[in-house]
Design an enzyme around this catalytic site. Structure first.
Site, short mmCIF file in Angstrom:
data_model
loop_
_atom_site.label_atom_id
_atom_site.label_comp_id
_atom_site.label_asym_id
_atom_site.label_seq_id
_atom_site.Cartn_x
_atom_site.Cartn_y
_atom_site.Cartn_z
N GLU A 80 -5.84 -7.51 -12.06
CA GLU A 80 -6.58 -7.40 -10.69
C GLU A 80 -7.48 -6.17 -11.89
OE1 GLU A 80 -3.04 -5.48 -9.56
OE2 GLU A 80 -4.21 -3.40 -8.04
N GLY A 100 0.46 -1.11 -0.21
CA GLY A 100 0.10 0.05 0.01
C GLY A 100 1.12 1.31 0.53
N ASP A 154 2.34 -0.70 -13.33
CA ASP A 154 2.49 -1.47 -12.57
C ASP A 154 3.31 -2.70 -12.80
OD1 ASP A 154 2.08 0.93 -11.43
OD2 ASP A 154 0.41 0.12 -9.86
N TYR A 187 -9.19 7.07 -7.40
CA TYR A 187 -8.41 6.67 -9.70
C TYR A 187 -9.62 6.05 -9.83
CZ TYR A 187 -5.61 3.78 -12.20
OH TYR A 187 -4.36 3.54 -12.85
C1 GLA Z 1 -1.12 2.79 -10.03
C2 GLA Z 1 -2.06 1.61 -11.73
C3 GLA Z 1 -1.22 2.26 -12.51
C4 GLA Z 1 -0.51 3.41 -13.00
C5 GLA Z 1 -0.09 4.87 -11.60
C6 GLA Z 1 -0.19 6.40 -12.17
O1 GLA Z 1 -0.20 2.62 -10.02
O2 GLA Z 1 -1.79 1.05 -10.99
O3 GLA Z 1 -1.39 1.78 -13.83
O4 GLA Z 1 -2.31 4.27 -12.99
O5 GLA Z 1 -1.52 4.22 -10.29
O6 GLA Z 1 1.05 6.48 -12.62
#
Ligand code: GLA
Length: 397
Positions: A171, A133, A183, A233
């Site tokens: 995910e 996290g 990521d 997000y």
């Molecule tokens: C998180 C998401 C990624 C990306 C970043 C922001 O880490 O998992 O896919 O959007 O935020 O760059």
């Protein structure tokens, strides 16, 4: 200086700990394998991935490892080293989300099977040197480590980018977080000593050398966890998609915000509401900053990299509104320290970490400044890690 405890994932230690809880190890010591998947920092290009844009992550030497014995019984059985927590599921009856860490492993198995990629059962022990996290991609690292653990030897029989997409699907569709590819790509495709440019539209990627002989990559953890599921997000992502619909409806040739050029920002300002416009401005100029950052890194111009980091942080704070008072405090404190050449939040935001480029002889001053000034400002306890760019997921030799 406080730092991450890398000894937690030492392969010998994991083999011993697995042997202590898993009788199969005594029967087949030669079958034990250790797999690993790294976290990441993103050096430039945040909230660009789901807009078909550019990003410049580096995988880091904080990682998740699973020591395991493969089995033929289609059962996955995993113990968390840190807590002793135990999870199990059947690969032929994976079932739905449970709301625990096992979702990332079960979701990866589900997505692999959906994609026609072979899976096998195992008995394993999972350990981590990567904070969870913290915007360092611990979820993606868990997915990639799981994919390697679930794959018959010698490992997944597909391209690492395809494996990253399978983990992203886990995910998105199983865990229920609508993340982009950044990521999972970083954890799958990182390179030691390098950052990797990712074009999220074409999935083309390219290694970028980091001129870090005299400088270190330093992560400052705000101690305020990032909560992606409950964060805004998904709302930011939806806002970008609506902006594209609006612009396309007005005849602009755009499939994603990637297609909006800096020149187009002037005319589209009149079309979009003020907040949506600010989101677009961030995404469009952040893509430009990725290109500029690579040029500056290649030229060894760390001052220019520092200016780009500062612009990016301000844009994430003021235009995209995903920073937090804690992340801003970390960046402000770091910027005041002589020898800190670049500082910005990294990843999704809403808490988590900053990434800094710091002259090696100034790392201790940065650590000291954060340790004393940050708690005064926020009441929280920070952590400071020096990290090295690392290779993507795989077997530990
Ligand atoms: C998180 C998401 C990624 C990306 C970043 C922001 O880490 O998992 O896919 O959007 O935020 O760059």
């Amino acid at each position: 200086m406080p730092d991450a405890d890398r000894s937690l994932v030492a392969a010998d230690r994991l083999r011993e700990r697995l042997a202590a809880i898993e009788p199969l190890v005594a029967l087949h010591p030669e079958r034990v394998v250790v797999v690993r998947a790294p976290g990441r920092v993103n050096l430039m290009g945040d909230h660009t991935d789901y807009n078909d844009g550019l990003a410049l992550p580096a995988a880091i030497d904080l990682e998740i490892r699973i020591a395991l014995v493969p089995t033929d019984d289609r059962r996955v059985d995993l113990v968390l080293d840190a807590s002793g927590q135990h999870a199990t599921f059947d690969l032929d009856a994976i079932g739905g989300k449970r709301g625990t860490f096992v979702d990332y492993i079960a979701g990866t198995a589900w997505a692999m099977q959906e994609a026609g990629v072979a899976t096998r059962g195992f008995r394993g022990l999972l350990a981590s040197s990567l904070p969870t996290g913290a915007s360092l991609s611990s979820s993606a690292a868990l997915e990639l480590a799981s994919a390697w653990a679930l794959s018959p030897a010698p490992g997944p029989s597909i391209d690492p980018v395809d494996l990253a997409r399978i983990c992203q699907r886990a995910e998105n569709a199983y865990v229920g977080v609508n993340c982009g590819l950044l990521d999972q790509f970083s954890s799958a495709c990182g390179r030691a000593d390098r950052a990797v440019l990712l074009d999220c539209r074409t999935l083309a990627h390219e290694e970028v050398r980091l001129p870090l002989h005299d400088h270190a990559l330093v992560v400052c953890h705000s101690g305020s966890p990032r909560r992606l599921e409950s964060s805004e997000y998904n709302a930011r992502r939806a806002q970008c998609e609506r902006a594209v619909e609006t612009l396309a409806g007005r005849g602009y040739p755009v499939r994603a915000l990637r297609d909006v050029t800096p020149e187009m920002l002037v005319p589209i300002r009149a079309i979009l509401d003020e907040e949506t416009y600010r989101r677009c401005e961030h995404v469009v100029l952040e893509d430009e900053r990725v290109v500029a950052t690579i040029a500056a890194l290649e030229a060894g111009d760390l001052d220019a990299v520092g200016r780009l980091f500062a612009e990016s942080h301000a844009s994430l704070r003021d235009l995209y509104e995903v920073s937090s008072p804690e992340l801003d405090a970390l960046v402000e404190i770091a910027t005041d320290v002589d020898g800190v050449v670049a500082a910005r939040m990294t990843g999704g935001g809403f808490g988590g970490c900053t990434v800094n480029i710091v002259r090696r002889d100034a790392v201790e001053s940065l650590s000291e400044a954060i340790r004393t000034r940050y708690p005064e400002r926020t009441g929280l306890t920070p952590r400071v890690f020096v990290v090295e760019p690392a290779d993507g997921a795989g077997l530990v030799a």
